[in-house]
Design a protein around this motif. Structure first.
Motif, mmCIF file in Angstrom:
data_model
loop_
_atom_site.group_PDB
_atom_site.id
_atom_site.type_symbol
_atom_site.label_atom_id
_atom_site.label_comp_id
_atom_site.label_asym_id
_atom_site.label_seq_id
_atom_site.Cartn_x
_atom_site.Cartn_y
_atom_site.Cartn_z
ATOM 1 N N PRO A 29 0.809 -1.229 0.000
ATOM 2 C CA PRO A 29 0.000 0.000 0.000
ATOM 3 C C PRO A 29 0.838 1.272 0.000
ATOM 4 O O PRO A 29 0.472 2.253 -0.652
ATOM 5 C CB PRO A 29 -0.826 -0.098 1.288
ATOM 6 C CG PRO A 29 -0.867 -1.544 1.594
ATOM 7 C CD PRO A 29 0.427 -2.108 1.120
ATOM 8 N N MET A 30 1.979 1.256 0.703
ATOM 9 C CA MET A 30 2.830 2.447 0.714
ATOM 10 C C MET A 30 3.411 2.725 -0.662
ATOM 11 O O MET A 30 3.433 3.868 -1.123
ATOM 12 C CB MET A 30 3.960 2.293 1.731
ATOM 13 C CG MET A 30 3.507 2.372 3.153
ATOM 14 S SD MET A 30 4.799 2.474 4.417
ATOM 15 C CE MET A 30 6.143 1.543 3.782
ATOM 16 N N ILE A 31 3.872 1.703 -1.348
ATOM 17 C CA ILE A 31 4.484 1.879 -2.662
ATOM 18 C C ILE A 31 3.448 2.325 -3.690
ATOM 19 O O ILE A 31 3.664 3.287 -4.430
ATOM 20 C CB ILE A 31 5.178 0.575 -3.103
ATOM 21 C CG1 ILE A 31 6.370 0.290 -2.199
ATOM 22 C CG2 ILE A 31 5.603 0.648 -4.555
ATOM 23 C CD1 ILE A 31 6.952 -1.096 -2.368
ATOM 24 N N VAL A 32 2.321 1.650 -3.721
ATOM 25 C CA VAL A 32 1.285 1.982 -4.703
ATOM 26 C C VAL A 32 0.709 3.364 -4.435
ATOM 27 O O VAL A 32 0.516 4.156 -5.367
ATOM 28 C CB VAL A 32 0.191 0.894 -4.713
ATOM 29 C CG1 VAL A 32 -1.003 1.324 -5.540
ATOM 30 C CG2 VAL A 32 0.751 -0.403 -5.226
ATOM 31 N N THR A 33 0.468 3.705 -3.186
ATOM 32 C CA THR A 33 -0.061 5.029 -2.853
ATOM 33 C C THR A 33 0.937 6.120 -3.202
ATOM 34 O O THR A 33 0.568 7.160 -3.750
ATOM 35 C CB THR A 33 -0.432 5.104 -1.362
ATOM 36 O OG1 THR A 33 -1.360 4.060 -1.060
ATOM 37 C CG2 THR A 33 -1.035 6.446 -1.007
ATOM 38 N N GLY A 34 2.193 5.897 -2.902
ATOM 39 C CA GLY A 34 3.225 6.885 -3.220
ATOM 40 C C GLY A 34 3.346 7.129 -4.712
ATOM 41 O O GLY A 34 3.414 8.284 -5.162
ATOM 42 N N LEU A 35 3.379 6.079 -5.495
ATOM 43 C CA LEU A 35 3.465 6.239 -6.950
ATOM 44 C C LEU A 35 2.231 6.931 -7.513
ATOM 45 O O LEU A 35 2.331 7.794 -8.396
ATOM 46 C CB LEU A 35 3.649 4.878 -7.617
ATOM 47 C CG LEU A 35 5.026 4.235 -7.510
ATOM 48 C CD1 LEU A 35 4.980 2.802 -8.018
ATOM 49 C CD2 LEU A 35 6.054 5.035 -8.264
ATOM 50 N N THR A 36 1.060 6.578 -6.995
ATOM 51 C CA THR A 36 -0.174 7.178 -7.485
ATOM 52 C C THR A 36 -0.246 8.663 -7.146
ATOM 53 O O THR A 36 -0.603 9.490 -7.994
ATOM 54 C CB THR A 36 -1.396 6.443 -6.910
ATOM 55 O OG1 THR A 36 -1.283 5.061 -7.224
ATOM 56 C CG2 THR A 36 -2.684 6.990 -7.470
ATOM 57 N N ILE A 37 0.091 9.025 -5.936
ATOM 58 C CA ILE A 37 0.064 10.439 -5.539
ATOM 59 C C ILE A 37 1.087 11.237 -6.327
ATOM 60 O O ILE A 37 0.809 12.348 -6.787
ATOM 61 C CB ILE A 37 0.290 10.582 -4.022
ATOM 62 C CG1 ILE A 37 -0.927 10.058 -3.269
ATOM 63 C CG2 ILE A 37 0.570 12.030 -3.638
ATOM 64 C CD1 ILE A 37 -0.740 9.978 -1.772
ATOM 65 N N PHE A 38 2.270 10.687 -6.512
ATOM 66 C CA PHE A 38 3.304 11.361 -7.294
ATOM 67 C C PHE A 38 2.834 11.584 -8.724
ATOM 68 O O PHE A 38 3.009 12.668 -9.289
ATOM 69 C CB PHE A 38 4.589 10.530 -7.265
ATOM 70 C CG PHE A 38 5.761 11.202 -7.879
ATOM 71 C CD1 PHE A 38 6.368 12.271 -7.263
ATOM 72 C CD2 PHE A 38 6.273 10.756 -9.086
ATOM 73 C CE1 PHE A 38 7.456 12.894 -7.830
ATOM 74 C CE2 PHE A 38 7.361 11.365 -9.663
ATOM 75 C CZ PHE A 38 7.955 12.442 -9.030
ATOM 76 N N GLY A 39 2.220 10.582 -9.319
ATOM 77 C CA GLY A 39 1.691 10.720 -10.669
ATOM 78 C C GLY A 39 0.555 11.713 -10.743
ATOM 79 O O GLY A 39 0.470 12.506 -11.689
#
Length: 71
Positions: A51-61
Motif C-alpha cells: 500500500p505504501m508503494i502503490v499510494t506513493g506512486l499514485t500520488i506522485f503521478g
C-alpha cells in the motif's frame, strides 16, 4: 516541459497499477503456502509495503498530472 511532466505522471500511475497487479500475483501465493516464514513475509509485504508503494506512486503521478509542482 509541462507535457513531459504530464506524460510521466501517467507513467507513474500506470507503474503503480502494474506493481499492484504483479505484487498481488506473486505475494498472494505467499499467504496461502502454509509455511510460517512465507506467511510472515507475505503479510509484511502485502499489508504494509505494497500500500505504501502503490499510494506513493499514485500520488506522485497525480501531482505531476495536475501541475502541483508548478507552485
Amino acid at each position: 516541459m509541462n507535457a513531459l511532466k504530464k506524460y510521466l505522471g501517467i507513467v507513474w500511475i500506470a507503474l503503480a497499477i502494474v506493481v499492484a497487479y504483479y505484487a498481488i500475483g506473486i505475494f498472494g501465493g505467499k499467504l496461502t503456502s502454509g509455511k510460517q516464514d512465507d506467511l510472515v513475509f507475505g503479510i509484511i509485504v502485502f499489508f504494509i509495503l505494497l500500500p505504501m508503494i502503490v499510494t506513493g506512486l499514485t500520488i506522485f503521478g497525480w501531482y505531476a498530472i495536475t501541475n502541483e509542482y508548478e507552485e
